[in-house]
Motif scaffolding. Structure first.
Motif, PDB file in Angstrom:
ATOM      1  N   UNK A 168       0.700  -1.165   0.000  1.00 42.95           N
ATOM      2  CA  UNK A 168       0.044  -0.071  -0.059  1.00 42.95           C
ATOM      3  C   UNK A 168       0.732   1.250  -0.030  1.00 42.95           C
ATOM      4  N   UNK A 169       1.706   1.213   0.736  1.00 44.70           N
ATOM      5  CA  UNK A 169       2.870   2.576   1.169  1.00 44.70           C
ATOM      6  C   UNK A 169       3.444   2.690  -0.442  1.00 44.70           C
ATOM      7  N   UNK A 170       4.027   1.806  -0.937  1.00 47.63           N
ATOM      8  CA  UNK A 170       4.540   1.977  -2.152  1.00 47.63           C
ATOM      9  C   UNK A 170       3.748   2.557  -3.264  1.00 47.63           C
ATOM     10  N   UNK A 171       2.659   1.945  -3.425  1.00 44.77           N
ATOM     11  CA  UNK A 171       1.448   2.489  -4.219  1.00 44.77           C
ATOM     12  C   UNK A 171       1.035   3.976  -4.237  1.00 44.77           C
ATOM     13  N   UNK A 172       0.967   4.321  -2.832  1.00 46.21           N
ATOM     14  CA  UNK A 172       0.586   5.659  -2.493  1.00 46.21           C
ATOM     15  C   UNK A 172       2.061   6.825  -3.119  1.00 46.21           C
ATOM     16  N   UNK A 173       3.033   6.280  -2.624  1.00 43.10           N
ATOM     17  CA  UNK A 173       4.176   7.028  -3.059  1.00 43.10           C
ATOM     18  C   UNK A 173       4.249   7.355  -4.451  1.00 43.10           C
ATOM     19  N   UNK A 174       4.280   6.050  -5.332  1.00 43.88           N
ATOM     20  CA  UNK A 174       4.109   6.312  -6.662  1.00 43.88           C
ATOM     21  C   UNK A 174       3.013   7.302  -7.189  1.00 43.88           C
ATOM     22  N   UNK A 175       1.762   7.050  -6.659  1.00 36.82           N
ATOM     23  CA  UNK A 175       0.936   8.147  -7.222  1.00 36.82           C
ATOM     24  C   UNK A 175       0.732   9.444  -6.788  1.00 36.82           C
ATOM     25  N   UNK A 176       1.380   9.605  -5.427  1.00 37.34           N
ATOM     26  CA  UNK A 176       1.886  11.030  -5.135  1.00 37.34           C
ATOM     27  C   UNK A 176       2.832  11.800  -6.101  1.00 37.34           C
ATOM     28  N   UNK A 177       3.923  10.992  -6.073  1.00 40.20           N
ATOM     29  CA  UNK A 177       5.218  11.534  -6.864  1.00 40.20           C
ATOM     30  C   UNK A 177       4.560  11.954  -8.268  1.00 40.20           C
ATOM     31  N   UNK A 178       3.727  11.122  -8.752  1.00 38.26           N
ATOM     32  CA  UNK A 178       3.453  11.476 -10.244  1.00 38.26           C
ATOM     33  C   UNK A 178       2.784  12.873 -10.431  1.00 38.26           C
ATOM     34  N   UNK A 179       2.362  13.303  -9.457  1.00 42.41           N
ATOM     35  CA  UNK A 179       1.852  14.701  -9.492  1.00 42.41           C
ATOM     36  C   UNK A 179       2.840  15.841  -8.989  1.00 42.41           C
ATOM     37  N   UNK A 180       3.605  15.320  -7.937  1.00 43.45           N
ATOM     38  CA  UNK A 180       4.350  16.402  -7.577  1.00 43.45           C
ATOM     39  C   UNK A 180       5.575  16.596  -8.413  1.00 43.45           C
ATOM     40  N   UNK A 181       6.057  15.585  -9.097  1.00 42.58           N
ATOM     41  CA  UNK A 181       7.342  15.559  -9.877  1.00 42.58           C
ATOM     42  C   UNK A 181       7.193  16.633 -10.849  1.00 42.58           C
ATOM     43  N   UNK A 182       6.140  17.291 -11.196  1.00 44.97           N
ATOM     44  CA  UNK A 182       5.723  18.201 -12.218  1.00 44.97           C
ATOM     45  C   UNK A 182       6.455  19.448 -11.761  1.00 44.97           C
ATOM     46  N   UNK A 183       6.586  19.520 -10.474  1.00 38.83           N
ATOM     47  CA  UNK A 183       7.172  20.791  -9.822  1.00 38.83           C
ATOM     48  C   UNK A 183       8.687  20.630  -9.342  1.00 38.83           C
ATOM     49  N   UNK A 184       8.780  19.669  -8.758  1.00 37.22           N
ATOM     50  CA  UNK A 184      10.196  19.712  -8.200  1.00 37.22           C
ATOM     51  C   UNK A 184      10.917  18.080  -8.264  1.00 37.22           C
ATOM     52  N   UNK A 185      12.116  17.984  -8.503  1.00 36.34           N
ATOM     53  CA  UNK A 185      12.682  16.530  -8.680  1.00 36.34           C
ATOM     54  C   UNK A 185      12.966  16.221  -7.076  1.00 36.34           C
ATOM     55  N   UNK A 186      13.093  16.920  -6.079  1.00 38.11           N
ATOM     56  CA  UNK A 186      13.690  16.791  -4.818  1.00 38.11           C
ATOM     57  C   UNK A 186      12.463  16.155  -3.960  1.00 38.11           C
ATOM     58  N   UNK A 187      12.170  15.049  -4.264  1.00 34.21           N
ATOM     59  CA  UNK A 187      10.752  14.379  -3.500  1.00 34.21           C
ATOM     60  C   UNK A 187      11.404  13.083  -2.915  1.00 34.21           C
ATOM     61  N   UNK A 188      11.052  13.037  -1.543  1.00 29.57           N
ATOM     62  CA  UNK A 188      11.238  11.606  -0.963  1.00 29.57           C
ATOM     63  C   UNK A 188      10.123  11.389  -0.210  1.00 29.57           C
ATOM     64  N   UNK A 189       9.575  10.351  -0.360  1.00 33.96           N
ATOM     65  CA  UNK A 189       8.491  10.035   0.638  1.00 33.96           C
ATOM     66  C   UNK A 189       8.838   8.771   1.111  1.00 33.96           C
ATOM     67  N   UNK A 190       8.952   8.726   2.442  1.00 34.21           N
ATOM     68  CA  UNK A 190       9.355   7.314   3.258  1.00 34.21           C
ATOM     69  C   UNK A 190       8.023   6.579   3.255  1.00 34.21           C
TER      70      UNK A 190
END
Lengths: 449, 1204
Positions: free
Chosen positions: A280-302
């Motif tokens: 579940x955690x991994x799925x959340x991370x992937x989907x959240x990054x998909x949106x935020x990556x439009x703005x910033x590369x420095x994203x890390x979700x534990x």
């Protein structure tokens, strides 16, 4: 415990545990409450009826709540100790917290008096208990139906406190108030709160940890023992989480000038999952990054997957996102799954929505996260008699009410200036610049040697 | 001689040659020191590292010792008058001094000193003189507010107790500046005694205050006044003196009241002479900011909540800034309403001072009491004029801009006549409705009540408004209702900076628009939003969503009340405008447009935020009314959500997001692009510009390895380019020219220097220490504090930061006891001391206390004591205690003699660290020192943990080996149960432990000990019993006493006093009485030694016939022999003969003994001689033997080689 207090039969077992801790606090009046509300007992019938007293009504405002000034005779008629009266249980915590800090007593009437189930709810009772644990000498009176509460604050005592928070609300509900009180106690606070750590209604512990703490640090409240640790996670409805909050004591709070939020340099986050598949955690991370990556590369979700003892009693998952700016301001957004048995949420949706929430938060902007606005304003109010400034996003209704309460309790009004974004600026909505002169509050609870 | 000297050659300075050159270089170039360092570097090296470190540390120590904790400078731009307390014992010349000083400053005689006297002493300073009488209450109160103390000392008498008492009071409450003034110096006969006394007094004064404290000498009187020159000097000293900020004073607002008025309804007083009074008190605000409705304490009266505060125009203003040295006559102002200055009108309500006509021409009118009102009006108009001159006010949306000139012109004409009707027509109806906060309501009430004494400024401003209204009256007829709005608006913007704007007149047509308006305003999404958001939100945002004009709405929110009508009108107006702009298109556009709209809407809503948050009265009240109206009929069927529901919605701090933001759209995403580091940066922060700047500075460099010269880009227009051009030009012009090289070199040097400077600034950071940083930070904060509200008008400024120190304010208090007014005596200072948050509460205080070393008694626990703490003076019952090593607070019966101890009291919550002093009584003036104790507050707590030692005693009644049953210590099993496991002890020191309770007798228990007990032993248990602090808080209400008895307040009496007063004598305990000592005779048993043992004993130890030698019985007595005379003679002869014989024998014996001694000596000598001889012989023999041996050896040695 004071001699006036005759422990009631049922109450005794509960209180035995607390006895040891409380021995130092001699005169604390305990409220007599028991979990399901109708069994609330009154220790004393109502102290006074406002109609019997000379009280004048404050002509007031557009706000819908009625506020009344009550003059109660103190120990001597010469000490006109002043109190406030409110209607309804909304903004319950604000009132009690401000009352505790300002020393003015408060009376809240008509608490859900037209409800089928009138009076205070369990979580409010639990909050009162917590307040009673961290203070010394408070007087709390509740009438038979629980619709009227009288609270005369004692001194903030602090020390080591353990509290089982009612799982109707998450620990964030209790922690928000503790964050406001903790720096002004006699001894540094070490609160162990048990209950629900993450739920959809209140700011979660993770959010407070990542936004409220850095905010308070700007006011000079920092040091070794300033931390929130999530020992166990507990999701609604079962709860079973545990959080330890430690906070050092300060005598005064520094004024701040936070007018420049700076640009967001990184986004961090925690995707937690409890008693569900670790995927579940991994799925959340992937989907959240998909949106935020439009703005910033420095994203890390534990991903924080818990199982066994540290995972609480109910399954659930969620995401907390924090954006940090160059100037050390933090915005955060969070979302958690609905409690078990009340529907389903896909982790992908959750991740995306949470990312959008973060964007919304960024859009609101300011230097303070929207859920911490009131905390920032409170600490500004309690500062020295200097000008403090902070840039906020649009004021939340909760904050607006908080401002009114600050005016009631401290006679402080904020200068509110709206800053509109420039024509070609792409920095979200308009901001509000809040300016005030502090009351010159100093922690009267702290001992000097 | 002289001639010779003259002949000597005069020194001639060299003007040329190597020496002169050298000198020249020296003068121009490097300093001598540096030169020496260069020439002789060894002499300046470190000789000893340790010593160097030491000197360095010492230097640093000395440096840091000078530092004080930097504080934010919060002194206002226009500070309040300096409070100068003139203190001293009676008949020392206090009033004379004040009179002289006042005369010195304002060239005017003030015959009667009464209450505070404020004068303008210079361009930037005003002074308030206050005389301190001999009452200790006054001394305490004044010490708390004084900035400077003039301490008068009668030199002919010396120091008096009051002086020292006052100094000690000052020490406790923060030490203000103290200046001693010696008077009565003319009474000394000889100059020598005068000098001596001066010196003696000076040194004593210095030990009390500080070394070198200023002491002034006023040598003598001329016509009952001090010498002008001396007073002038003193005045100069005062007017340039600097003051240190005192912690208590800077953190609390306070007012030294210089005017008091009773505002109570006379009718009420007539019916009930003892009714509570409404009183207004006037004075300069000092210290910190005062908030309206805050708590204050009046020392000597009690705690009150301020019902209203207004600021008034300064009655004693500083002269306007002009470039001149001295004040002119007009600017020398005096303000002392309580003092009986000549031509004084001292009503019950007000005091008017007559200032000679030369100063202010208006004052002439004052002679006639009937014109007082007019007088006051004129007075205030002047200030309004000043205000009006700068401001342009539009009264309401329908009117044109109001110029300051036309309003005032007319108002002057109509003043007396028009004013009243306007007041009357409006006041009654309007009052409650319009005004935002109670302040104004009460203001007006008061105005109404006391139209006679409107001599203060604020009423003037409203007067002005009335006049404006009057103008409007002429124009428009039906406007009584209208006027309300106007007036209100006016109040808000006496100085409003309102830009001109489009104005529509309000008429009935507009009202129709009102009803229609919502239909325009509400689009679908808005309705949705409103449903979702809770009602406050709705009320705020949607209600004001359509406001367009920022300034207007802001200004609207500034004013404290605007009628709902007007608000609505504004709304509709703006809505219609908006409508024009956006038109109906709004409906048809897509999502995008909607998002933009919400964005816009929020933008528009924002200016109203202040109103949204703090609201205005009108709305609230109207709503209430509505509810009332409807309440009876339609309560149930109200379509709106009821208020109660709103009040009971769940309490959550989360801010639900705006649903109209669709974050899937590119536009929305773009709207926040620049919030991220990846977005576009501002001009001055942009990386590329920063880089360019760097290049410009550091760009030119030459790669030494490759020999390539890099030149910085000269992209930026401006200086660098020019420089380069110059360079080029120079190059072209000629290498032959030496000047050019010179110029270039200079330029390079210049460039280098700049670079270095920049580098230094960046990396060196000077030698900024932590202290410097802190100071700078404070400085910045102070600047910000000053700048933040600078441009704002006072009305609104007061709301944000409270009334700032330096303002002349009027404080209204609603329920003062009638004695305050009836027994008012202006000689006693009235101080309004502001209380911080929770300082109005009462609780337990733990303090560190020390009996004053000059107080001649120790203090007893539970004896009531009068404390002066914070602003307050109160009586309370302290408990003294001392902290044991384990942190236990043990109760003491008495304070220790020369040591600190703890004290716990029940009293007002005061911040920790504030000092206090204690007195046993404030009533009588005794000869000896009155301050009983001093100390500091340490801690505030709701619970006290003072314990008292308690020994419980019991007696053993059954003893087994080490176990013992003890009774008499407790009364029941339960009691024992509580003490199970407690350690006990006997008097003889045997330790034990309580084990278990026994059923009978009740309270008995089993205990074990480390040894066997005796029945005679006493068992005791040491325990600690918590003591509770008596809850007595009795404020000293000395100001409420009749004028003659103000210094005779007495509170609760001590036990000793009570007994003394009632004539109760304790009967001594019978045990304590002295009785003759009767000692019982001790009897001892006879010692029996068994016969066997007796036998075995040596004779020495054997019991002898130990019968004491009593009288021998008669039968055993031997008869005495009586000799005959002959026999007696024979016996005597025999005696004589035997004596002679004995003597002879003794003589012979001594001779024999001497002879024998001689013989022994001889013998010894002989033996010695013999021994000597023997030794010699032996020696000889051994020698010979040795020689022989040697010979033998030699021969053997000799022989050996031979043999070989």
């Amino acid at each position: 415990m004071g001699e006036s207090l005759q422990p009631l039969g049922e109450e005794e077992e509960g209180k035995e545990e607390e006895k040891d801790e409380k021995q130092a606090k001699m005169q604390t009046h305990m409220i007599v409450l028991k979990e399901p509300f109708p069994t609330i007992r009154i220790r004393q019938q109502h102290l006074f009826d406002p109609s019997g007293f000379p009280y004048s009504r404050l002509p007031l405002t557009s706000c819908l709540l009625e506020r009344t000034w009550i003059f109660t005779p103190g120990a001597n008629n010469n000490m006109a100790s002043l109190g406030l009266s409110y209607d309804g249980c909304n903004f319950f915590r604000q009132r009690l917290v401000l009352s505790t800090l300002s020393g003015k007593h408060v009376k809240i009437k008509n608490i859900r008096f037209k409800d089928d189930d009138p009076g205070l709810r369990d979580f409010e009772a639990s909050f009162i208990r917590l307040l009673d644990k961290v203070t010394n000498g408070s007087r709390i009176e509740i009438n038979q139906t629980g619709t009227v509460l009288f609270y005369q604050p004692g001194l903030l005592y602090g020390g080591s406190v353990e509290h089982d928070c009612n799982p109707q609300r998450s620990i964030g509900y209790y922690l928000e108030a503790l964050l406001m009180l903790a720096p002004f106690m006699k001894m540094s606070l070490k609160a162990t709160l048990r209950g629900v750590t993450n739920d959809p209604t209140d700011p979660t512990v993770d959010l407070l940890k990542s936004t409220a703490l850095p905010l308070m640090k700007k006011f000079g409240i920092d040091g070794d023992g300033f931390d929130i640790t999530v020992v166990k996670r507990g999701m609604p409805p079962g709860g079973g989480g545990e959080v330890v909050f430690t906070c050092p004591v300060r005598r005064i709070v520094k004024p701040i000038q936070l007018t420049e939020p700076g640009k967001i340099k990184r986004i961090r986050g925690v995707a937690y999952s409890v008693r569900v598949s670790p995927q579940m955690g991994n799925r959340i991370v992937v989907s959240a990054r998909s949106i935020l990556n439009q703005f910033l590369p420095d994203i890390y979700i534990y991903t924080d997957h818990r199982k066994g003892a540290s995972s609480g009693k109910s399954p659930g998952f969620g995401l907390t996102l924090v954006a940090e700016t160059l100037n050390g301001c933090f915005f955060s957004a969070e979302m958690s799954s609905v409690p078990q048995g009340q529907g389903t949420v896909l982790p992908e949706d959750l991740g995306r929505n949470c990312a959008k929430l973060l964007l919304e938060e960024v859009y609101r902007g300011g230097c303070v996260d929207s859920s911490n606005q009131s905390l920032a304003l409170l600490l500004m109010t309690l500062g020295q008699q200097d000008v403090s400034k902070v840039l906020l996003g649009p004021l939340s209704p909760y904050t607006i009410e908080f401002l009114r309460h600050i005016r009631d309790f401290f006679q402080i009004m904020f200068k509110i200036e709206v800053q509109k974004p420039l024509e070609d600026e792409r920095k979200g909505g308009d901001k509000v610049l809040m300016t005030c002169v502090g009351v010159g509050y100093s922690n009267i609870n702290k001992t000097v040697k | 001689m002289e001639r010779k000297e003259k002949k000597q050659k005069k020194h001639q300075q060299k003007h040329s040659g190597p020496k002169a050159e050298k000198k020249k270089v020296k003068k121009q170039g490097a300093s001598k020191e540096e030169d020496e360092r260069k020439r002789n570097p060894k002499a300046f090296t470190v000789q000893s590292a340790v010593r160097m470190a030491k000197t360095f540390y010492r230097a640093q120590d000395l440096k840091t010792k000078k530092h004080h904790i930097p504080l934010v400078d919060r002194t206002p731009l226009e500070p309040p008058p300096v409070v100068i307390a003139v203190v001293g014992p009676p008949k020392v010349g206090k009033s004379t001094l004040i009179r002289c000083l006042v005369k010195n400053f304002i060239r005017q005689k003030l015959s009667n000193i009464c209450g505070p006297v404020t004068v303008v002493s210079g361009k930037k300073r005003r002074l308030t003189f206050m005389e301190c009488n001999n009452d200790i209450n006054t001394m305490i109160d004044l010490a708390k507010v004084a900035d400077l103390v003039l301490m008068l000392i009668d030199a002919s008498f010396g120091f008096e107790m009051e002086t020292f008492e006052f100094l000690n009071i000052c020490q406790v409450h923060g030490f203000p500046r103290i200046m001693g003034v010696l008077t009565h110096l003319d009474s000394f006969k000889t100059n020598k005694t005068l000098r001596k006394t001066k010196k003696k007094l000076k040194h004593r004064f210095w030990t009390e205050v500080y070394q070198g404290a200023k002491l002034f000498y006023l040598s003598g009187m001329v016509y009952g006044e001090y010498q002008t020159q001396e007073v002038k000097n003193l005045g100069r000293f005062i007017s340039v003196m600097k003051f240190r900020p005192l912690v208590w004073q800077t953190s609390h607002p306070y007012v030294l009241v210089d005017r008091m008025e009773d505002l109570t309804d006379p009718e009420k007083i007539r019916t009930d002479p003892k009714c509570d009074r409404t009183v207004s008190l006037y004075g300069y605000l000092r210290g910190a900011h005062l908030k309206n409705r805050s708590h204050i304490h009046i020392p000597g009266v009690g705690d009150f909540q301020v019902s209203d505060v207004v600021f008034l125009p300064d009655p004693c203003p500083l002269p306007e800034a002009q470039k001149k040295r001295a004040l002119n006559e007009k600017e020398r102002l005096l303000y002392a309403p309580m003092a009986g200055v000549g031509g004084l009108v001292y009503d019950k309500d007000a005091v008017y001072i007559d200032i000679p006509a030369s100063h202010v021409n208006q004052q002439q009118e004052e002679v006639r009491p009937t014109t007082e009102l007019v007088q006051s009006l004129i007075d205030t108009h002047a200030t309004l004029d000043a205000k009006m001159a700068v401001s342009k006010v539009s009264l309401f949306s329908g009117s044109a801009m109001l110029d300051s000139t036309d309003g005032t012109n007319q108002s002057r004409e109509h003043e007396g006549l028009q004013e009243k009707p306007v007041w009357d027509s409006i006041m009654n109806r309007e009052r409650r409705k319009v005004i935002f906060n109670e302040d104004n309501v009460e203001e007006e009430e008061e105005e109404e009540d006391e139209e006679e004494d409107e001599d203060d400024g604020f009423s003037g401003s409203s007067d002005g408004e009335d006049d404006d209204q009057a103008d409007e009256d002429e124009n428009q007829e039906d406007l009584v209702t209208f006027l309300k709005e106007v007036r209100v608006e006016c109040e808000g913007m006496t100085e409003g900076h309102v830009p001109p704007k489009k104005i529509q007149k309000m008429d009935k047509g507009q009202r129709e628009v009102i009803t229609e308006a919502p239909a325009f305003a509400d689009s679908e999404d808005e309705l949705e939003n409103n449903k979702e958001d809770d009602e406050t939100w709705e009320a705020g945002y949607s209600g004001h969503s359509s406001t367009k004009n920022d300034e207007e709405s802001e200004e609207e929110s500034m004013e404290d009340g605007s009628t709902a009508k007007e608000r609505l009108k504004n709304q509709t107006e703006k809505e219609s405008e908006e409508e024009e702009e956006h038109g109906t298109l709004r409906w048809k556009e897509g999502l995008q447009q909607k998002a933009a709209d919400t964005f816009l809407r929020q933008q528009e809503a924002a200016p109203n935020l202040r109103k949204l948050v703090y609201g205005s009265v009108v709305e609230a009240e109207e709503e209430e009314e509505e509810e009332e109206e409807l309440g009876g009929l339609f309560r149930v069927s109200l379509p709106q959500k009821s208020k109660k529901v709103q009040a009971n919605t769940p309490d959550c701090s989360r801010f639900t997001p705006d649903t109209s933001h669709n974050w899937d759209l590119e536009e929305m995403l773009n709207s926040i692009r620049d919030c991220f580091v990846t977005g576009k940066w501002e001009e001055q922060q942009d990386a590329s510009t920063l880089l360019k700047q760097d290049e410009e500075l550091y760009g030119d460099f030459e790669d030494l390895e490759t020999g390539v010269v890099h030149t910085g880009q000269a992209a930026e227009p401006g200086e660098p380019e020019d420089e380069e051009k110059d360079e080029e030009k120079d190059e072209v012009q000629g290498k032959m020219n030496n000047d050019v090289e010179e110029v270039q070199r200079n330029r390079r040097l210049e460039k280098k220097r700049r670079l270095k400077e920049r580098f230094d600034a960046e990396y060196d950071d000077g030698d900024a220490t932590y202290f410097d940083d802190l100071k700078e930070e404070m400085q910045k904060q102070a600047e910000l504090n000053k700048a933040e509200f600078e441009g704002m008008d006072d009305e609104s400024r007061v709301q944000y930061e409270g009334f700032r120190p330096g303002m002349y304010i009027r404080v209204e208090l609603s329920s003062l006891p009638c004695e305050f007014v009836n027994n008012f005596d202006p000689n006693y200072p009235i101080i309004l001391g502001g209380l911080g948050s929770s300082e109005g509460n009462i609780g337990y205080l733990q303090m560190r206390l020390k009996k004053h070393r000059w107080y001649d008694r120790i203090l007893k626990t539970r004896d009531p004591l009068i404390f002066s703490l914070g602003w307050r003076r109160f009586q309370t019952i302290p408990l003294y205690h001392i902290e044991d090593h384990n942190g236990r607070h043990r109760l003491l019966k008495y304070t220790p003699q020369h040591m600190h101890c703890g004290a716990s009291i029940w009293g007002p919550i005061t911040p920790q660290g504030s000092g206090f002093l204690a007195l046993q009584s404030v009533a009588e003036t005794k000869a000896n020192f009155r301050i009983a104790a001093t100390g500091v507050v340490l801690d505030l707590d709701k619970s006290v943990t003072i314990v008292k030692k308690l020994k419980l005693i019991g007696y053993p009644y059954k003893i087994f080996k080490n176990t013992c049953f003890v009774k008499g210590m407790f009364n029941s099993v339960l009691e024992v149960a509580k003490f199970e496991g407690a350690s006990v002890r006997t008097v003889s020191g045997i330790r034990g432990q309580i084990k278990k309770a026994l059923s009978t007798p009740p309270g008995a228990y089993r205990a074990t000990f480390e040894d066997r007990l005796l029945m005679s032993d006493i068992v005791f248990l040491r325990s600690w019993y918590p003591v509770s602090v008596p809850q007595l808080y009795n404020p000293v209400t000395s100001l409420l006493l009749p004028p003659t008895q103000k210094d005779s307040w007495s509170g609760m009496r001590t036990l000793g006093q009570l007994k003394n007063d009632l004539g109760i004598h304790n009967k001594p305990k019978p045990d304590s009485l002295y009785k003759p000592i009767v000692r019982a005779k001790r009897l001892f048993n006879v010692l029996h030694i068994p016969k066997e043992l007796q036998k075995a004993l040596p004779f020495k130890s054997k019991p002898k016939q130990q019968q004491p030698k009593g009288k021998t019985p008669r039968d055993l007595q031997r008869p005495s022999v009586i000799r005959e005379p002959h026999e007696r003679k024979v016996a005597a002869l025999l005696q004589a003969l035997s004596t002679v014989h004995n003597y002879k024998k003794k003589k012979i014996h001594t001779a024999q003994h001497a002879k024998h001694k001689h013989f022994l000596q001889q013998k010894e000598k002989q033996e010695e001689a013999q021994l000597k001889r023997q030794k010699l012989a032996q020696k000889k023999r051994y020698r010979v033997m040795g020689q022989m041996d040697q010979k033998k050896l030699k021969s053997s040695l000799k022989g050996a080689p031979k043999d070989d």
